[in-house]
Design a protein around this motif. Structure first.
Motif, PDB file in Angstrom:
ATOM      1  N   UNK C 279       0.859  -1.188   0.000  1.00 26.96           N
ATOM      2  CA  UNK C 279       0.000   0.000   0.000  1.00 26.96           C
ATOM      3  C   UNK C 279       0.888   1.229   0.000  1.00 26.96           C
ATOM      4  N   UNK C 280       0.885   1.945  -1.088  1.00 26.35           N
ATOM      5  CA  UNK C 280       1.789   3.101  -1.175  1.00 26.35           C
ATOM      6  C   UNK C 280       1.024   4.381  -0.881  1.00 26.35           C
ATOM      7  N   UNK C 281       1.382   5.014   0.225  1.00 23.95           N
ATOM      8  CA  UNK C 281       0.679   6.235   0.636  1.00 23.95           C
ATOM      9  C   UNK C 281       1.447   7.483   0.230  1.00 23.95           C
ATOM     10  N   UNK C 282       2.606   7.298  -0.394  1.00 19.33           N
ATOM     11  CA  UNK C 282       3.431   8.454  -0.731  1.00 19.33           C
ATOM     12  C   UNK C 282       4.472   8.693   0.335  1.00 19.33           C
ATOM     13  N   UNK C 283       4.002   9.118   1.524  1.00 19.11           N
ATOM     14  CA  UNK C 283       4.948   9.348   2.612  1.00 19.11           C
ATOM     15  C   UNK C 283       5.481   8.034   3.168  1.00 19.11           C
ATOM     16  N   UNK C 284       4.597   7.048   3.253  1.00 19.35           N
ATOM     17  CA  UNK C 284       4.968   5.728   3.752  1.00 19.35           C
ATOM     18  C   UNK C 284       4.532   4.674   2.769  1.00 19.35           C
ATOM     19  N   UNK C 285       5.104   3.506   2.942  1.00 18.74           N
ATOM     20  CA  UNK C 285       4.576   2.358   2.223  1.00 18.74           C
ATOM     21  C   UNK C 285       4.327   1.269   3.262  1.00 18.74           C
ATOM     22  N   UNK C 286       3.103   0.686   3.227  1.00 20.90           N
ATOM     23  CA  UNK C 286       2.812  -0.434   4.115  1.00 20.90           C
ATOM     24  C   UNK C 286       2.913  -1.709   3.298  1.00 20.90           C
ATOM     25  N   UNK C 287       3.781  -2.603   3.762  1.00 22.88           N
ATOM     26  CA  UNK C 287       3.921  -3.878   3.064  1.00 22.88           C
ATOM     27  C   UNK C 287       3.251  -4.966   3.888  1.00 22.88           C
ATOM     28  N   UNK C 295       3.318 -16.223   9.736  1.00 22.75           N
ATOM     29  CA  UNK C 295       2.060 -15.568   9.385  1.00 22.75           C
ATOM     30  C   UNK C 295       2.252 -14.235   8.675  1.00 22.75           C
ATOM     31  N   UNK C 296       1.128 -13.528   8.552  1.00 20.84           N
ATOM     32  CA  UNK C 296       1.135 -12.259   7.821  1.00 20.84           C
ATOM     33  C   UNK C 296       1.651 -11.138   8.708  1.00 20.84           C
ATOM     34  N   UNK C 297       2.542 -10.297   8.195  1.00 23.48           N
ATOM     35  CA  UNK C 297       3.061  -9.172   8.978  1.00 23.48           C
ATOM     36  C   UNK C 297       2.924  -7.882   8.184  1.00 23.48           C
ATOM     37  N   UNK C 298       2.727  -6.797   8.915  1.00 25.84           N
ATOM     38  CA  UNK C 298       2.645  -5.488   8.281  1.00 25.84           C
ATOM     39  C   UNK C 298       3.938  -4.743   8.582  1.00 25.84           C
ATOM     40  N   UNK C 299       4.537  -4.188   7.570  1.00 20.26           N
ATOM     41  CA  UNK C 299       5.805  -3.475   7.717  1.00 20.26           C
ATOM     42  C   UNK C 299       5.613  -2.060   7.234  1.00 20.26           C
ATOM     43  N   UNK C 300       6.099  -1.118   8.012  1.00 13.82           N
ATOM     44  CA  UNK C 300       6.017   0.264   7.580  1.00 13.82           C
ATOM     45  C   UNK C 300       7.403   0.690   7.102  1.00 13.82           C
ATOM     46  N   UNK C 301       7.455   1.219   5.918  1.00  8.91           N
ATOM     47  CA  UNK C 301       8.740   1.621   5.382  1.00  8.91           C
ATOM     48  C   UNK C 301       8.555   2.942   4.655  1.00  8.91           C
ATOM     49  N   UNK C 303       8.348   5.959   1.810  1.00 11.03           N
ATOM     50  CA  UNK C 303       7.527   6.017   0.608  1.00 11.03           C
ATOM     51  C   UNK C 303       8.259   5.744  -0.685  1.00 11.03           C
ATOM     52  N   UNK C 304       9.574   5.772  -0.646  1.00 14.12           N
ATOM     53  CA  UNK C 304      10.314   5.593  -1.893  1.00 14.12           C
ATOM     54  C   UNK C 304      10.528   4.138  -2.268  1.00 14.12           C
ATOM     55  N   UNK C 305      10.256   3.253  -1.319  1.00 14.70           N
ATOM     56  CA  UNK C 305      10.435   1.828  -1.590  1.00 14.70           C
ATOM     57  C   UNK C 305       9.426   1.381  -2.638  1.00 14.70           C
ATOM     58  N   UNK C 306       9.874   0.618  -3.601  1.00 17.88           N
ATOM     59  CA  UNK C 306       8.948   0.136  -4.615  1.00 17.88           C
ATOM     60  C   UNK C 306       8.969  -1.380  -4.675  1.00 17.88           C
ATOM     61  N   UNK C 307       8.272  -1.987  -3.721  1.00 18.01           N
ATOM     62  CA  UNK C 307       8.131  -3.442  -3.734  1.00 18.01           C
ATOM     63  C   UNK C 307       6.880  -3.813  -4.488  1.00 18.01           C
ATOM     64  N   UNK C 308       6.920  -4.997  -5.092  1.00 19.68           N
ATOM     65  CA  UNK C 308       5.749  -5.470  -5.817  1.00 19.68           C
ATOM     66  C   UNK C 308       5.292  -6.783  -5.212  1.00 19.68           C
ATOM     67  N   UNK C 309       4.101  -7.145  -5.597  1.00 23.49           N
ATOM     68  CA  UNK C 309       3.546  -8.435  -5.216  1.00 23.49           C
ATOM     69  C   UNK C 309       4.513  -9.544  -5.627  1.00 23.49           C
ATOM     70  N   UNK C 310       4.826 -10.434  -4.689  1.00 27.17           N
ATOM     71  CA  UNK C 310       5.680 -11.571  -5.028  1.00 27.17           C
ATOM     72  C   UNK C 310       7.156 -11.372  -4.740  1.00 27.17           C
ATOM     73  N   UNK C 311       7.591 -10.150  -4.448  1.00 30.79           N
ATOM     74  CA  UNK C 311       9.000  -9.918  -4.113  1.00 30.79           C
ATOM     75  C   UNK C 311       9.365 -10.637  -2.825  1.00 30.79           C
ATOM     76  N   UNK C 312      10.562 -11.191  -2.779  1.00 35.98           N
ATOM     77  CA  UNK C 312      11.026 -11.845  -1.548  1.00 35.98           C
ATOM     78  C   UNK C 312      11.775 -10.819  -0.706  1.00 35.98           C
TER      79      UNK C 312
END
Lengths: 276, 290, 332
Positions: C279-287, C295-301, C303-312
């Motif tokens: 989820x790219x909010x501009x200022x932050x990105x939530x992965x 299990x599933x984890x939420x990471x806050x990083x 906004x410049x990070x550009x991860x895509x679905x499926x990236x390890x």
């Protein structure tokens, strides 16, 4: 409602509906027209539709013969008086039921409704005797009292259904603002419920106006309302059809007008909120 | 939800309404019951004392009672059939796209606001009178012998008048119920291939069932007590041909001054009304929960 | 003055215990927020303080005085309702004047106070309108105006912003906070929104199932949550929890790591996972990362990070910021 129908269908339904409606309305129309005819014209064969000699003499005759104004005044006093008295008793009760309900509230409401179902003849005799002994027979205040009692359940019920629609938050806000119960009811509840109270008033005036059991059995000359007044025309005396129509018109006209305004409330009031 | 203080206040505020209605219900009812077991006549003050079931035996045993009971049932049943069938028809008609709907509603609803004695007198003199009534004229126009309605068909005539007064009530309530049926549901049924008859049978009628029940019950309550229409037109006659229970009680108690017998009749009327009332309360009570 | 003390307050509706036993001490001038999930009893607690409900047992004191049995009108508190509860048949002016009229103040004093409140809240040009002619935010201001004119001992707010749209909510949040700084009157504010709680409160009461989970300053709650419930409730996005052997490594029954306390790498780290949604909010990105076995984890990083679905990706929790909980969920 955007049902698509052809113009022909629409014309067909319109003609049919108007025919049926006019048929149902015809007795009232007949009364309206005959009231302005002369007695001779009223019983003419074949009958006329519009009055040929438009006259107001019937209205004068009715007033002279049985004092319409006095009876109308009695009707007004009894119907409006009983409704106002009923409202004064019912508003606090409806407030309680709508805003501070307890486990028994529903039972009390149902019980009130059940008193409405008691057939008047079941209590006619004791009421007649009590009224005779208390010298309330043929008095306006006696009749007002009875009318208040028979309409009280409907008044409580109608107010209850209207009050239920007022958010309780607003009354609580008033309490927080330092309003005592009296102020809460007078300054907040009643002004907010004005439309509902007005409908209740209207419907109950109509019901009391048309009530024809107690008004006939408990009154004679002095406190007679319009229902009693009209009943006095039941024994024909010579040429009277036009006068009867005039008297009838006078008796129903005011309430007919009120009734047209209160169609919607009528449904709600008479079904105790079960159909809205 | 409220505080103890509010609840205490609420009880106080409810008290006047509850108390007056309680008195209104219980005092006359107890008196009626009491009188019904007494020998009590206003004409004959010598007749006093406990009567046992004599008043009931007298009232119920009299052929006039049986006739009045039958008349009451015919009157209530007849008016109900006319108003429900006619009301459903009228409601469906008024729900169609027609010109002048507002005025039509007013015309149709009007008879309900006509006070019973006026309704009775208009019909009696303006329409059903064999000499100069409108129906008489109509019969003559077709070359028929005018009918003397109140002598030949007294009960039927009363039914016509009462049905005329109550048809608007049934129509108005059924129309209100009909209009609360969502257009989408109707359209969905149409999409599902239901024709007009099927839509009425499977969609509209079930939707109106509750309203019809309520109309039946409320009208029954009022119709059991029909009084003014009879008093003004036939006076219960000829004989007892158009006397219902309500009018019989009036005749016995007030006109003949037999308080004991009149009261016994009153108790019977209360019992009959209660049977109906139980059903009405159930129907309305259900709605309270909803 | 407006200190509020609750001593062993209990509230039951019939068989249902809504509030088992709460004791609280709210100091004069404090801005206290009651926060918790819906049905946690926060509104009931507020209504008990207001006097709109009565306690089943326990004592409520206002400035040291027992008001447990006093009617709401007698407590000298003001309340702002979620629905605003404005009197629809009165003009804005009459709405604001109502509590003063009930207090039987002379008309000229009323007029003066209403004018003052209207100016403070930017309502001066709407005074003769009816509530229905106002926007949501304006209605809210009228409700606040009605509360402030009577100079109450404390203000009670019952989710006052939940009927407003997001942008307006942020504005009104600021206005109420500013109002508190101006008036310095005790305020109790009920919300289910932890962001409102964090941004507005001096101290926060976290409620769960009628119990106080923790009572402390916003940063206290964030940094030192007393238990797993508070840790999960405060902070957005929510804290990630891990149970089992991974937690046992830290001598805990379960551990929690906030989304912002991870080091992220594409090559190496403690926990391996695959990016699900970014989820790219501009200022932050939530992965949202599906980790292997945790299990599933939420990471806050950033906004410049550009991860895509499926990236390890590899996640390494900041060792100093791992929250540990015992089997009962209490913080260790």
């Amino acid at each position: 409602m955007a049902r698509r129908v052809s113009v022909q269908t629409r014309i067909g339904f319109t003609v049919l509906a108007w025919a049926v409606a006019l048929l149902l309305f015809s007795p009232i129309l007949w009364t309206l027209l005959t009231a302005f005819k002369t007695e001779a014209e009223a019983i003419a064969t074949p009958p006329t539709f519009f009055p040929q000699n438009f006259t107001l003499e019937n209205f004068e005759a009715v007033q002279d013969r049985s004092d319409y104004i006095k009876h109308a005044w009695n009707s007004i006093v009894v119907s409006v008086g009983s409704t106002l008295l009923g409202l004064i008793i019912a508003i606090p009760a409806a407030w309680s039921m709508a805003f501070a309900p307890s486990k028994r509230t529903k039972d009390i409401l149902m019980w009130m409704l059940s008193t409405k179902m008691m057939p008047a003849v079941g209590v006619l005799i004791p009421i007649y005797l009590i009224f005779r002994d208390l010298r309330l027979l043929d008095t306006v205040h006696g009749l007002t009292l009875i009318m208040t009692l028979i309409n009280l359940p409907i008044i409580v019920w109608m107010l209850y259904t209207y009050f239920k629609e007022i958010p309780v938050d607003i009354l609580e806000a008033a309490r927080m603002d330092g309003a005592e119960l009296w102020n809460e009811i007078v300054h907040v509840l009643v002004p907010m419920a004005v439309p509902g109270i007005a409908s209740t008033l209207l419907l109950n005036v109509i019901l009391a106006w048309n009530e024809a059991f107690w008004t006939i059995t408990l009154t004679s000359g002095r406190a007679g309302t319009l229902t009693a007044f009209i009943s006095s025309f039941s024994s024909p005396q010579g040429l009277f059809l036009a006068k009867l129509s005039a008297a009838s018109l006078l008796a129903i006209a005011p309430i007919l007008l009120l009734g047209w305004f209160s169609q919607k409330q009528l449904v709600r009031g008479l079904t105790f909120g079960a159909v809205k | 939800m409220a505080t103890k203080q509010t609840r205490a206040l609420a009880r106080t505020m409810m008290a006047p309404a509850v108390i007056v209605l309680f008195i209104w219900m219980i005092v006359p009812l107890v008196m009626t019951l009491w009188f019904s077991f007494q020998n009590y006549s206003l004409i004959n003050p010598m007749m006093t004392g406990f009567a046992g079931w004599a008043n009931y035996v007298y009232v119920i045993g009299d052929p006039s009672f049986t006739q009045a009971l039958v008349n009451t049932l015919i009157l209530v049943g007849g008016v109900l059939i006319i108003t429900i069938v006619g009301g459903t028809f009228l409601a469906l008609l008024l729900d169609q796209p027609i010109w002048g709907q507002g005025i039509l509603r007013i015309l149709v609803i009007s008879p309900f606001f006509v006070m019973p004695p006026v309704a009775a007198l208009i019909w009696k003199n303006g329409f059903m009178h064999p000499g100069y009534g409108m129906l008489g004229h109509l019969w003559k126009f077709f070359g028929l012998q005018p009918v003397d309605w109140f002598n030949q068909y007294p009960l039927f005539s009363v039914i016509v008048i009462v049905a005329w007064q109550w048809l608007p009530f049934a129509t108005l309530i059924l129309l209100t119920a009909l209009q609360s049926l969502s257009e989408e549901q109707r359209e969905a049924a149409e999409m599902d291939g239901a024709n007009a008859a099927n839509r009425f049978r499977y969609i509209i009628l079930p939707h109106m069932a509750r309203a019809i029940t309520i109309v039946v019950l409320i009208q029954t309550i009022f119709l059991l007590g029909i009084f003014a229409e009879i008093r003004v037109t036939t006076g219960g006659g000829p004989g007892y041909a158009s006397t219902n229970i309500a009018f019989l009680v009036f005749r016995t108690g007030i006109l003949s001054n037999d308080i004991g017998a009149g009261s016994a009749g009153g108790v019977v009327a209360v019992i009959i009304a209660n049977i109906v009332a139980i059903f009405l309360m159930r129907a309305v009570g259900k709605n309270l929960d909803a | 003055m407006g200190s509020i003390t609750l001593e062993h307050v209990n509230k039951s509706f019939g068989e249902v215990q809504v509030i088992p036993d709460i004791s609280l001490d709210i100091k004069d001038g404090e801005f206290v927020v009651f926060v918790g999930p819906s049905g946690c009893g926060k509104s009931t607690l507020l209504r008990l303080i207001a006097g709109l409900e009565d306690t089943t047992s326990g004592i409520i004191k206002l400035d040291g005085q027992d008001v447990t049995d006093a009617a709401p009108a007698k407590r000298g508190l003001a309340m702002v309702f979620q629905s605003y509860a404005l009197y629809p048949h009165m003009s804005v002016r009459d709405n604001i004047a109502f509590p003063l009229k009930m207090a039987k103040l002379p008309p000229e004093v009323i007029a003066q106070k209403v004018d003052y409140a209207a100016r403070t809240l930017n309502l001066a040009s709407y005074l003769d309108r009816r509530p229905r002619a106002l926007s949501g935010g304006q209605r809210q201001r009228v409700a606040i105006g009605r509360a402030i004119v009577r100079e109450p001992k404390a203000f009670l707010f019952d989710e006052p912003l939940s009927n407003l749209d997001a942008a307006l909510r942020v504005n009104m949040r600021l206005e109420i906070t500013e109002l508190h700084q101006q008036l310095k009157t005790t305020m109790i504010y009920v919300t289910h929104d932890q962001v409102e709680a964090m941004t507005m409160a001096d101290r926060i009461v976290v409620l769960n199932a009628g119990n106080v989970e923790q009572f402390g300053s916003p940063l206290d709650l964030y940094k030192k949550p007393a238990n797993r419930f508070v840790a999960g409730f405060i902070g957005s996005p929510k804290m990630n929890f891990v149970d089992g052997p991974e937690a046992a490594k830290h001598n805990a029954h379960s551990i929690g790591v906030r989304p912002e306390h991870f080091k992220l790498s594409t090559t190496e780290g403690a926990w391996k996972g695959t990016v699900g949604v970014a989820e790219q909010l501009g200022s932050d990105t939530f992965l949202h990362v599906q980790t292997d076995g945790l299990g599933l984890m939420t990471i806050r990083t950033d906004g410049d990070q550009t991860f895509k679905h499926g990236d390890v990706v590899y996640l390494t929790p900041d060792a100093t910021r791992i929250y540990k909980f015992d089997a009962a969920g209490k913080a260790i």
